[in-house]
Design a protein around this motif. Structure first.
Motif, PDB file in Angstrom:
ATOM      1  N   HIS A 190       0.879  -1.165   0.000  1.00  0.00           N
ATOM      2  CA  HIS A 190       0.000   0.000   0.000  1.00  0.00           C
ATOM      3  C   HIS A 190       0.925   1.226   0.000  1.00  0.00           C
ATOM      4  O   HIS A 190       1.648   1.443  -0.957  1.00  0.00           O
ATOM      5  N   ASP A 191       0.933   2.004   1.064  1.00  0.00           N
ATOM      6  CA  ASP A 191       1.857   3.147   1.104  1.00  0.00           C
ATOM      7  C   ASP A 191       2.860   3.040   2.252  1.00  0.00           C
ATOM      8  O   ASP A 191       3.443   4.028   2.680  1.00  0.00           O
ATOM      9  N   GLU A 192       3.067   1.800   2.733  1.00  0.00           N
ATOM     10  CA  GLU A 192       3.961   1.600   3.873  1.00  0.00           C
ATOM     11  C   GLU A 192       5.402   1.967   3.565  1.00  0.00           C
ATOM     12  O   GLU A 192       6.142   2.425   4.444  1.00  0.00           O
ATOM     13  N   ALA A 193       5.813   1.757   2.319  1.00  0.00           N
ATOM     14  CA  ALA A 193       7.225   1.958   1.973  1.00  0.00           C
ATOM     15  C   ALA A 193       7.647   3.416   2.108  1.00  0.00           C
ATOM     16  O   ALA A 193       8.826   3.703   2.365  1.00  0.00           O
ATOM     17  N   GLN A 194       6.711   4.346   1.934  1.00  0.00           N
ATOM     18  CA  GLN A 194       7.068   5.762   2.034  1.00  0.00           C
ATOM     19  C   GLN A 194       7.462   6.147   3.462  1.00  0.00           C
ATOM     20  O   GLN A 194       8.158   7.143   3.664  1.00  0.00           O
ATOM     21  N   SER A 195       7.029   5.367   4.446  1.00  0.00           N
ATOM     22  CA  SER A 195       7.356   5.658   5.841  1.00  0.00           C
ATOM     23  C   SER A 195       8.463   4.772   6.383  1.00  0.00           C
ATOM     24  O   SER A 195       8.863   4.923   7.538  1.00  0.00           O
ATOM     25  N   ALA A 196       8.939   3.845   5.587  1.00  0.00           N
ATOM     26  CA  ALA A 196       9.946   2.884   6.038  1.00  0.00           C
ATOM     27  C   ALA A 196      11.350   3.437   5.841  1.00  0.00           C
ATOM     28  O   ALA A 196      11.565   4.423   5.127  1.00  0.00           O
ATOM     29  N   ASP A 197      12.306   2.788   6.492  1.00  0.00           N
ATOM     30  CA  ASP A 197      13.724   3.052   6.238  1.00  0.00           C
ATOM     31  C   ASP A 197      14.047   2.412   4.889  1.00  0.00           C
ATOM     32  O   ASP A 197      14.095   1.189   4.771  1.00  0.00           O
ATOM     33  N   THR A 198      14.234   3.235   3.879  1.00  0.00           N
ATOM     34  CA  THR A 198      14.375   2.707   2.520  1.00  0.00           C
ATOM     35  C   THR A 198      15.591   1.811   2.379  1.00  0.00           C
ATOM     36  O   THR A 198      15.534   0.770   1.700  1.00  0.00           O
ATOM     37  N   ALA A 199      16.693   2.177   3.000  1.00  0.00           N
ATOM     38  CA  ALA A 199      17.908   1.356   2.906  1.00  0.00           C
ATOM     39  C   ALA A 199      17.669  -0.023   3.513  1.00  0.00           C
ATOM     40  O   ALA A 199      18.079  -1.046   2.939  1.00  0.00           O
ATOM     41  N   GLU A 200      16.992  -0.064   4.664  1.00  0.00           N
ATOM     42  CA  GLU A 200      16.678  -1.354   5.289  1.00  0.00           C
ATOM     43  C   GLU A 200      15.748  -2.165   4.400  1.00  0.00           C
ATOM     44  O   GLU A 200      15.923  -3.377   4.227  1.00  0.00           O
ATOM     45  N   LEU A 201      14.749  -1.504   3.830  1.00  0.00           N
ATOM     46  CA  LEU A 201      13.800  -2.194   2.958  1.00  0.00           C
ATOM     47  C   LEU A 201      14.513  -2.774   1.746  1.00  0.00           C
ATOM     48  O   LEU A 201      14.264  -3.934   1.361  1.00  0.00           O
ATOM     49  N   VAL A 202      15.410  -2.023   1.135  1.00  0.00           N
ATOM     50  CA  VAL A 202      16.170  -2.526  -0.013  1.00  0.00           C
ATOM     51  C   VAL A 202      16.979  -3.753   0.382  1.00  0.00           C
ATOM     52  O   VAL A 202      17.036  -4.754  -0.356  1.00  0.00           O
ATOM     53  N   ASP A 203      17.607  -3.710   1.544  1.00  0.00           N
ATOM     54  CA  ASP A 203      18.404  -4.846   2.010  1.00  0.00           C
ATOM     55  C   ASP A 203      17.530  -6.083   2.223  1.00  0.00           C
ATOM     56  O   ASP A 203      17.906  -7.200   1.827  1.00  0.00           O
ATOM     57  N   VAL A 204      16.374  -5.898   2.844  1.00  0.00           N
ATOM     58  CA  VAL A 204      15.483  -7.033   3.107  1.00  0.00           C
ATOM     59  C   VAL A 204      14.960  -7.620   1.799  1.00  0.00           C
ATOM     60  O   VAL A 204      14.909  -8.848   1.624  1.00  0.00           O
ATOM     61  N   LEU A 205      14.578  -6.756   0.868  1.00  0.00           N
ATOM     62  CA  LEU A 205      14.106  -7.249  -0.427  1.00  0.00           C
ATOM     63  C   LEU A 205      15.194  -8.019  -1.160  1.00  0.00           C
ATOM     64  O   LEU A 205      14.939  -9.053  -1.795  1.00  0.00           O
ATOM     65  N   SER A 206      16.428  -7.527  -1.074  1.00  0.00           N
ATOM     66  CA  SER A 206      17.546  -8.204  -1.727  1.00  0.00           C
ATOM     67  C   SER A 206      17.789  -9.567  -1.104  1.00  0.00           C
ATOM     68  O   SER A 206      17.971 -10.573  -1.810  1.00  0.00           O
ATOM     69  N   SER A 207      17.762  -9.621   0.226  1.00  0.00           N
ATOM     70  CA  SER A 207      17.976 -10.899   0.910  1.00  0.00           C
ATOM     71  C   SER A 207      16.854 -11.880   0.607  1.00  0.00           C
ATOM     72  O   SER A 207      17.084 -13.082   0.449  1.00  0.00           O
ATOM     73  N   ALA A 208      15.636 -11.353   0.541  1.00  0.00           N
ATOM     74  CA  ALA A 208      14.473 -12.203   0.278  1.00  0.00           C
ATOM     75  C   ALA A 208      14.342 -12.583  -1.189  1.00  0.00           C
ATOM     76  O   ALA A 208      13.600 -13.502  -1.525  1.00  0.00           O
ATOM     77  N   ARG A 209      15.047 -11.854  -2.049  1.00  0.00           N
ATOM     78  CA  ARG A 209      14.964 -12.064  -3.500  1.00  0.00           C
ATOM     79  C   ARG A 209      13.527 -11.958  -4.005  1.00  0.00           C
ATOM     80  O   ARG A 209      13.051 -12.766  -4.813  1.00  0.00           O
ATOM     81  N   LEU A 210      12.858 -10.918  -3.515  1.00  0.00           N
ATOM     82  CA  LEU A 210      11.467 -10.681  -3.906  1.00  0.00           C
ATOM     83  C   LEU A 210      11.370  -9.400  -4.713  1.00  0.00           C
ATOM     84  O   LEU A 210      11.744  -8.328  -4.227  1.00  0.00           O
ATOM     85  N   PRO A 211      10.851  -9.467  -5.932  1.00  0.00           N
ATOM     86  CA  PRO A 211      10.576  -8.224  -6.674  1.00  0.00           C
ATOM     87  C   PRO A 211       9.370  -7.508  -6.096  1.00  0.00           C
ATOM     88  O   PRO A 211       8.506  -8.116  -5.454  1.00  0.00           O
ATOM     89  N   VAL A 212       9.318  -6.191  -6.308  1.00  0.00           N
ATOM     90  CA  VAL A 212       8.174  -5.386  -5.879  1.00  0.00           C
ATOM     91  C   VAL A 212       7.344  -5.060  -7.119  1.00  0.00           C
ATOM     92  O   VAL A 212       7.815  -4.379  -8.032  1.00  0.00           O
ATOM     93  N   LEU A 213       6.116  -5.532  -7.137  1.00  0.00           N
ATOM     94  CA  LEU A 213       5.270  -5.286  -8.306  1.00  0.00           C
ATOM     95  C   LEU A 213       4.771  -3.848  -8.351  1.00  0.00           C
ATOM     96  O   LEU A 213       4.654  -3.267  -9.425  1.00  0.00           O
ATOM     97  N   GLY A 214       4.466  -3.291  -7.194  1.00  0.00           N
ATOM     98  CA  GLY A 214       3.955  -1.929  -7.202  1.00  0.00           C
ATOM     99  C   GLY A 214       3.688  -1.428  -5.803  1.00  0.00           C
ATOM    100  O   GLY A 214       3.749  -2.171  -4.823  1.00  0.00           O
ATOM    101  N   LEU A 215       3.382  -0.131  -5.726  1.00  0.00           N
ATOM    102  CA  LEU A 215       3.022   0.484  -4.451  1.00  0.00           C
ATOM    103  C   LEU A 215       2.041   1.615  -4.711  1.00  0.00           C
ATOM    104  O   LEU A 215       1.933   2.127  -5.832  1.00  0.00           O
ATOM    105  N   ASN A 216       1.315   1.981  -3.662  1.00  0.00           N
ATOM    106  CA  ASN A 216       0.339   3.064  -3.745  1.00  0.00           C
ATOM    107  C   ASN A 216       0.998   4.410  -3.451  1.00  0.00           C
ATOM    108  O   ASN A 216       1.977   4.477  -2.704  1.00  0.00           O
ATOM    109  N   VAL A 217       0.429   5.460  -3.991  1.00  0.00           N
ATOM    110  CA  VAL A 217       0.751   6.785  -3.477  1.00  0.00           C
ATOM    111  C   VAL A 217       0.231   6.879  -2.041  1.00  0.00           C
ATOM    112  O   VAL A 217      -0.541   6.033  -1.583  1.00  0.00           O
ATOM    113  N   ARG A 218       0.630   7.922  -1.331  1.00  0.00           N
ATOM    114  CA  ARG A 218       0.150   8.116   0.035  1.00  0.00           C
ATOM    115  C   ARG A 218      -1.377   8.119   0.036  1.00  0.00           C
ATOM    116  O   ARG A 218      -2.017   8.826  -0.744  1.00  0.00           O
TER     117      ARG A 218
END
Length: 252
Positions: A38-66
């Motif tokens: 949804h719009d959770e990524a805009q409030s997250a620590d982006t660097a941490e999120l990138v690291d977790v996505l990389s470790s999980a090997r999960l692509p992000v299909l999309g996200l919502n605006v706020r």
């Protein structure tokens, strides 16, 4: 295990008792093929999120605006500047995490000029990125005052803008609840569909299988493939304790 169907975990609905970053980890542990936000990524620590996505090997299909209290504001005439700032922020985050699309929510409004404001805002979103821009009709039962309530209304806006990167977010729960016969509806607009989301009807819980279900997803997903939809299916539903048996049965 069949690769006919791939599924994306929607973190806005799944694992609601966990922090956002932990929902991404949970999606990986549960064997999902991708995530969508949804719009959770805009409030997250982006660097941490990138690291977790990389470790999980999960692509992000999309996200919502706020989303905010009005479920976006792109069609609210007096908030056009705010909507553009929300789009800029969403696109910046999408670029950081490698998301493929951004869903521009219209907002709750019946103001004169709402459609013109929405069209102008969507054109802005298309002009400032190379991402797929998505619009989603949300059924009146779920959100009676949301501007974009019907599939035909969304198709009219797509036709007005006529851009190859502007696509429908086809949510089976909303389409079935508002119109009925999701398979026929999908066939009418499949070339305009950028992503499909699934849930049971009327409960918006785990997708159901079998002849007693209002939407038998064993039949529905097969029909969607036959109609030409080749993408993943976003799991945007309110989980019960039924687990992922439905998904595993579809994959067998």
């Amino acid at each position: 295990m069949s690769d006919q169907y791939q599924f994306s975990a929607n973190t806005g609905f799944l694992w609601p008792d966990r922090p956002f970053i932990d929902r991404v980890r949970a999606a990986a542990a549960a064997g999902f093929d991708a995530v969508e936000f949804h719009d959770e990524a805009q409030s997250a620590d982006t660097a941490e999120l990138v690291d977790v996505l990389s470790s999980a090997r999960l692509p992000v299909l999309g996200l919502n605006v706020r989303m905010g209290a009005t479920a976006g504001c792109a069609a609210i005439p007096e908030r056009v500047d705010e909507a553009r700032r929300d789009i800029d922020q969403a696109i910046a985050v999408a670029d950081r995490v490698g998301a493929r699309g951004v869903h521009v929510l219209a907002g709750k409004t019946d103001a004169p000029g709402a459609e013109a404001a929405y069209i102008a805002t969507l054109r802005y979103a298309l002009s400032v990125s190379d991402l797929t821009i998505l619009i989603e009709p949300i059924c009146r039962q779920a959100m009676p005052d949301y501007f974009l309530g019907r599939l035909d209304q969304a198709q009219r806006i797509l036709g007005e803008i006529d851009h190859p990167r502007l696509k429908l977010l086809f949510d089976c729960y909303h389409v079935q609840t508002e119109h009925g016969d999701v398979v026929a509806r999908l066939k009418q607009c499949v070339d305009d569909v950028g992503h499909i989301q699934i849930a049971s009807v009327p409960g918006r819980n785990e997708p159901e299988l079998g002849p007693v279900a209002e939407l038998d997803y064993a039949t529905v997903l097969a029909a969607f493939r036959d109609a030409g939809y080749a993408g993943m299916f976003g799991c945007e539903y309110r989980p019960t304790d039924a687990g992922l048996r439905w998904r595993n049965e579809l994959r067998e």
